[in-house]
Design a protein around this motif. Structure first.
Motif, PDB file in Angstrom:
ATOM      1  N   MET A 113       4.902   9.968  58.067  1.00 44.13           N
ATOM      2  CA  MET A 113       4.400  10.943  57.097  1.00 44.13           C
ATOM      3  C   MET A 113       5.358  11.084  55.921  1.00 44.13           C
ATOM      4  O   MET A 113       4.936  11.057  54.754  1.00 44.13           O
ATOM      5  N   ARG A 114       6.643  11.257  56.222  1.00 47.62           N
ATOM      6  CA  ARG A 114       7.633  11.399  55.147  1.00 47.62           C
ATOM      7  C   ARG A 114       7.641  10.158  54.252  1.00 47.62           C
ATOM      8  O   ARG A 114       7.720  10.257  53.021  1.00 47.62           O
ATOM      9  N   LEU A 115       7.571   9.004  54.879  1.00 45.65           N
ATOM     10  CA  LEU A 115       7.587   7.748  54.138  1.00 45.65           C
ATOM     11  C   LEU A 115       6.375   7.640  53.220  1.00 45.65           C
ATOM     12  O   LEU A 115       6.489   7.262  52.046  1.00 45.65           O
ATOM     13  N   ALA A 116       5.200   7.986  53.747  1.00 39.05           N
ATOM     14  CA  ALA A 116       3.984   7.916  52.936  1.00 39.05           C
ATOM     15  C   ALA A 116       4.033   8.914  51.784  1.00 39.05           C
ATOM     16  O   ALA A 116       3.649   8.591  50.648  1.00 39.05           O
ATOM     17  N   LEU A 117       4.500  10.124  52.062  1.00 39.74           N
ATOM     18  CA  LEU A 117       4.605  11.131  51.008  1.00 39.74           C
ATOM     19  C   LEU A 117       5.548  10.684  49.893  1.00 39.74           C
ATOM     20  O   LEU A 117       5.295  10.938  48.710  1.00 39.74           O
ATOM     21  N   ALA A 118       6.633  10.007  50.259  1.00 35.34           N
ATOM     22  CA  ALA A 118       7.610   9.565  49.267  1.00 35.34           C
ATOM     23  C   ALA A 118       7.149   8.329  48.509  1.00 35.34           C
ATOM     24  O   ALA A 118       7.491   8.149  47.333  1.00 35.34           O
ATOM     25  N   THR A 119       6.368   7.469  49.156  1.00 36.64           N
ATOM     26  CA  THR A 119       6.016   6.174  48.575  1.00 36.64           C
ATOM     27  C   THR A 119       4.724   6.210  47.780  1.00 36.64           C
ATOM     28  O   THR A 119       4.602   5.553  46.738  1.00 36.64           O
ATOM     29  N   ALA A 120       3.742   6.967  48.244  1.00 38.15           N
ATOM     30  CA  ALA A 120       2.411   6.945  47.630  1.00 38.15           C
ATOM     31  C   ALA A 120       2.412   7.217  46.127  1.00 38.15           C
ATOM     32  O   ALA A 120       1.663   6.561  45.391  1.00 38.15           O
ATOM     33  N   PRO A 121       3.237   8.151  45.619  1.00 38.61           N
ATOM     34  CA  PRO A 121       3.195   8.392  44.167  1.00 38.61           C
ATOM     35  C   PRO A 121       3.643   7.202  43.327  1.00 38.61           C
ATOM     36  O   PRO A 121       3.405   7.183  42.113  1.00 38.61           O
ATOM     37  N   HIS A 122       4.262   6.204  43.951  1.00 39.33           N
ATOM     38  CA  HIS A 122       4.853   5.098  43.198  1.00 39.33           C
ATOM     39  C   HIS A 122       4.250   3.737  43.537  1.00 39.33           C
ATOM     40  O   HIS A 122       4.702   2.726  43.003  1.00 39.33           O
ATOM     41  N   ASP A 123       3.255   3.707  44.423  1.00 40.81           N
ATOM     42  CA  ASP A 123       2.657   2.431  44.814  1.00 40.81           C
ATOM     43  C   ASP A 123       1.159   2.635  45.028  1.00 40.81           C
ATOM     44  O   ASP A 123       0.749   3.422  45.883  1.00 40.81           O
ATOM     45  N   GLN A 124       0.355   1.922  44.256  1.00 35.72           N
ATOM     46  CA  GLN A 124      -1.089   2.152  44.261  1.00 35.72           C
ATOM     47  C   GLN A 124      -1.721   1.810  45.609  1.00 35.72           C
ATOM     48  O   GLN A 124      -2.599   2.534  46.094  1.00 35.72           O
TER      49      GLN A 124
END
Length: 205
Positions: A113-124
């Motif tokens: 969850m933490r990883l997705a929250l951190a990554t999603a704004p920067h990778d389509q």
């Protein structure tokens, strides 16, 4: 022996073991270093395969993130608890059960969850997978809201849609991370508090 009951071939077993090793290696390295700082060749070395195998099996880092999000949002515990919610008739017990489930999922899958929250704004690509995962998560919370509405348990000024929004406030991503990570509460304390707070906010007095 009919076709449906045949055990998997050795080749299929090996392919699944290889896929599992790659996914597990990616999860460990993503948690340690972050998505963008982790290279495919590092995942390959951790899984003891070639970089070409990582791409062939998973489609690269974005594919691995998609797999992790899918595994988190389709974890077997989710179906088990959906069945349990359908059987429970005590509204307060339903919310205590939801709080326990949220705590369990966070302990098992919080790194993803933490990883997705951190990554999603920067990778389509990750953002698209995360949006689908979040929809599944919210749909599950909505199921609990509808169950409470069906039992006539909601306060008179709260309908099922508003209840789903309130449950997302308490049991979505933010609240448990805030209580445990920022406030340094134990999971036990956070679980109890969230169940009480949601009950006070939603249930008929």
């Amino acid at each position: 022996m009919n076709q449906a009951s045949k055990p998997p071939s050795r080749r299929a077993e090996y392919a699944e073991l290889t896929r599992r090793a790659i996914v597990d290696a990616a999860r460990r390295l993503f948690a340690e270093r972050g998505f963008f700082a982790t290279r495919v060749d590092e995942i390959a070395a951790e899984a003891r395969v070639s970089p070409a195998t990582v791409y062939a099996v998973s489609g690269g880092k974005q594919g691995l993130m998609g797999t992790l999000i899918d595994e988190w949002t389709r974890a077997p515990i989710i179906a088990e608890y959906e069945e349990r919610f359908a059987r429970l008739e005590d509204p307060a017990e339903i919310l205590r059960t939801l709080s326990f489930m949220t705590r369990t999922m966070r302990q098992d899958w919080g790194d993803v969850m933490r990883l997705a929250l951190a990554t999603a704004p920067h990778d389509q690509a990750v953002a698209a997978d995360f949006a689908l995962g979040t929809k599944r998560y919210r749909d599950g919370v909505g199921l609990v809201a509808r169950r409470l509405a069906d039992l006539g348990a909601l306060a008179t000024d709260v309908d099922a849609d508003e209840a789903a929004d309130v449950l997302w406030y308490y049991f979505g991503y933010a609240s448990l991370f805030t209580l445990v990570d920022d406030n340094h509460w134990t999971y036990d304390r956070a679980e109890r508090w969230l169940a009480r707070a949601a009950s006070d906010a939603l249930l008929r007095k």
